[in-house]
Design a protein around this motif. Structure first.
Motif, PDB file in Angstrom:
ATOM      1  N   CYS A 139       0.834  -1.206   0.000  1.00 35.76           N
ATOM      2  CA  CYS A 139       0.000   0.000   0.000  1.00 35.76           C
ATOM      3  C   CYS A 139       0.871   1.259   0.000  1.00 35.76           C
ATOM      4  O   CYS A 139       0.539   2.254  -0.658  1.00 35.76           O
ATOM      5  CB  CYS A 139      -0.949  -0.009   1.191  1.00 35.76           C
ATOM      6  SG  CYS A 139      -2.224  -1.281   1.030  1.00 35.76           S
ATOM      7  N   THR A 140       1.982   1.216   0.698  1.00 32.30           N
ATOM      8  CA  THR A 140       2.927   2.329   0.683  1.00 32.30           C
ATOM      9  C   THR A 140       3.508   2.500  -0.714  1.00 32.30           C
ATOM     10  O   THR A 140       3.680   3.623  -1.199  1.00 32.30           O
ATOM     11  CB  THR A 140       4.049   2.092   1.711  1.00 32.30           C
ATOM     12  OG1 THR A 140       3.463   1.898   2.998  1.00 32.30           O
ATOM     13  CG2 THR A 140       5.007   3.262   1.772  1.00 32.30           C
ATOM     14  N   ALA A 150      -1.496   1.214 -13.562  1.00 36.71           N
ATOM     15  CA  ALA A 150      -1.529  -0.246 -13.403  1.00 36.71           C
ATOM     16  C   ALA A 150      -0.727  -0.671 -12.174  1.00 36.71           C
ATOM     17  O   ALA A 150      -1.164  -1.565 -11.428  1.00 36.71           O
ATOM     18  CB  ALA A 150      -0.973  -0.926 -14.653  1.00 36.71           C
ATOM     19  N   LEU A 151       0.415  -0.028 -11.935  1.00 41.13           N
ATOM     20  CA  LEU A 151       1.236  -0.348 -10.761  1.00 41.13           C
ATOM     21  C   LEU A 151       0.482  -0.015  -9.472  1.00 41.13           C
ATOM     22  O   LEU A 151       0.467  -0.811  -8.529  1.00 41.13           O
ATOM     23  CB  LEU A 151       2.567   0.403 -10.814  1.00 41.13           C
ATOM     24  CG  LEU A 151       3.523   0.198  -9.650  1.00 41.13           C
ATOM     25  CD1 LEU A 151       3.949  -1.265  -9.538  1.00 41.13           C
ATOM     26  CD2 LEU A 151       4.746   1.095  -9.794  1.00 41.13           C
ATOM     27  N   LEU A 176      -4.469  -3.816  -4.973  1.00 36.48           N
ATOM     28  CA  LEU A 176      -5.176  -5.092  -5.036  1.00 36.48           C
ATOM     29  C   LEU A 176      -4.458  -6.155  -4.211  1.00 36.48           C
ATOM     30  O   LEU A 176      -5.059  -6.803  -3.350  1.00 36.48           O
ATOM     31  CB  LEU A 176      -5.317  -5.559  -6.486  1.00 36.48           C
ATOM     32  CG  LEU A 176      -5.939  -6.949  -6.667  1.00 36.48           C
ATOM     33  CD1 LEU A 176      -7.380  -6.951  -6.195  1.00 36.48           C
ATOM     34  CD2 LEU A 176      -5.837  -7.386  -8.119  1.00 36.48           C
ATOM     35  N   TRP A 177      -3.160  -6.337  -4.464  1.00 35.45           N
ATOM     36  CA  TRP A 177      -2.407  -7.360  -3.725  1.00 35.45           C
ATOM     37  C   TRP A 177      -2.270  -6.997  -2.243  1.00 35.45           C
ATOM     38  O   TRP A 177      -2.323  -7.868  -1.382  1.00 35.45           O
ATOM     39  CB  TRP A 177      -1.042  -7.614  -4.359  1.00 35.45           C
ATOM     40  CG  TRP A 177      -1.179  -8.481  -5.560  1.00 35.45           C
ATOM     41  CD1 TRP A 177      -1.076  -8.117  -6.871  1.00 35.45           C
ATOM     42  CD2 TRP A 177      -1.496  -9.878  -5.553  1.00 35.45           C
ATOM     43  NE1 TRP A 177      -1.304  -9.202  -7.675  1.00 35.45           N
ATOM     44  CE2 TRP A 177      -1.569 -10.291  -6.896  1.00 35.45           C
ATOM     45  CE3 TRP A 177      -1.739 -10.807  -4.552  1.00 35.45           C
ATOM     46  CZ2 TRP A 177      -1.854 -11.611  -7.259  1.00 35.45           C
ATOM     47  CZ3 TRP A 177      -2.026 -12.116  -4.912  1.00 35.45           C
ATOM     48  CH2 TRP A 177      -2.078 -12.501  -6.246  1.00 35.45           C
ATOM     49  N   GLY A 178      -2.112  -5.713  -1.958  1.00 36.14           N
ATOM     50  CA  GLY A 178      -2.068  -5.298  -0.555  1.00 36.14           C
ATOM     51  C   GLY A 178      -3.355  -5.630   0.163  1.00 36.14           C
ATOM     52  O   GLY A 178      -3.343  -6.137   1.290  1.00 36.14           O
ATOM     53  N   PHE A 233      -3.624  -8.379   3.027  1.00 35.19           N
ATOM     54  CA  PHE A 233      -4.078  -7.876   4.321  1.00 35.19           C
ATOM     55  C   PHE A 233      -5.325  -8.627   4.791  1.00 35.19           C
ATOM     56  O   PHE A 233      -5.451  -8.946   5.976  1.00 35.19           O
ATOM     57  CB  PHE A 233      -4.353  -6.372   4.253  1.00 35.19           C
ATOM     58  CG  PHE A 233      -4.677  -5.778   5.585  1.00 35.19           C
ATOM     59  CD1 PHE A 233      -3.693  -5.580   6.535  1.00 35.19           C
ATOM     60  CD2 PHE A 233      -5.977  -5.424   5.904  1.00 35.19           C
ATOM     61  CE1 PHE A 233      -3.992  -5.048   7.779  1.00 35.19           C
ATOM     62  CE2 PHE A 233      -6.289  -4.887   7.142  1.00 35.19           C
ATOM     63  CZ  PHE A 233      -5.287  -4.699   8.069  1.00 35.19           C
ATOM     64  N   SER A 234      -6.232  -8.920   3.874  1.00 40.78           N
ATOM     65  CA  SER A 234      -7.432  -9.687   4.231  1.00 40.78           C
ATOM     66  C   SER A 234      -7.066 -11.065   4.756  1.00 40.78           C
ATOM     67  O   SER A 234      -7.630 -11.536   5.749  1.00 40.78           O
ATOM     68  CB  SER A 234      -8.358  -9.820   3.017  1.00 40.78           C
ATOM     69  OG  SER A 234      -8.803  -8.545   2.611  1.00 40.78           O
TER      70      SER A 234
END
Length: 185
Positions: free
Chosen positions: A140-141, A164-165, A171-173, A177-178
């Motif tokens: 996220c950072t 896109a980055l 998305l992956w963060g 995290f979930s």
């Protein structure tokens, strides 16, 4: 192994990573070497601490802040290789690096005594939960740093690639995290 070895490795990584501020203005190979060396020394410092306590070294503020720095530098190193220069530009690199470096400075201010985990932390879930949570925070950072780079991008191709980055990092963060919240619960 001794705690002093871990501290030597930490301070060595701090010195090497301090050099990244200047190395970022050098060629990609040089800055990658500096970042990779500093990251390897920081991982080694955490590994020594983990060996001493015979558990994942995330039992105090020093180790936690070092782990976030490690994940942030790792994400920076990964994306420095995976995306082209216009996308992972200087604003992106220095913004993301600054966050990891700030947490390293904060870690340096905390006591560095070896802390053993309390019984409630000794679970298989904890070993997965904490490192993945720090990876999610680092992603996220990274998205935030890429968004700063996007503000300066002029070419339409760079803007689309940066978008896109940002999207992939968020998305992956979020996914990671979930997963960590399930493990942490």
């Amino acid at each position: 192994m001794t705690a002093s070895l871990a501290l030597y490795l930490f301070w060595a990584s701090f010195v090497v990573l301090t050099g990244y501020w200047a190395a970022d203005f050098a060629k990609k190979n040089i800055r990658t070497l500096v970042l990779g060396t500093g990251l390897a020394l920081l991982v080694a410092a955490l590994a020594v601490r983990g060996t001493i306590i015979a558990y994942l070294p995330l039992t105090d503020k020093f180790e936690s802040f070092c782990t976030f720095s490690t994940m942030t530098f790792g994400v920076l190193l990964y994306f420095s290789y995976r995306v082209r220069e216009g996308v992972a530009g200087r604003i992106y690199r220095l913004s993301l690096f600054a966050m990891g470096y700030a947490f390293m400075i904060a870690a340096a201010l905390f006591p560095k005594d070896i802390t053993y985990p309390p019984p409630l932390m000794i679970t298989a879930w904890y070993v997965v939960h904490v490192p993945l949570a720090f990876l999610a925070y680092a992603l996220c950072t990274s998205a935030g740093a890429a968004a700063l780079q996007r503000m300066k991008a002029t070419a339409a191709l760079d803007q689309a690639d940066i978008d896109a980055l940002v999207g992939k990092n968020i998305l992956w963060g979020f996914i990671i995290f979930s997963i960590t919240m399930v493990f942490g619960g």
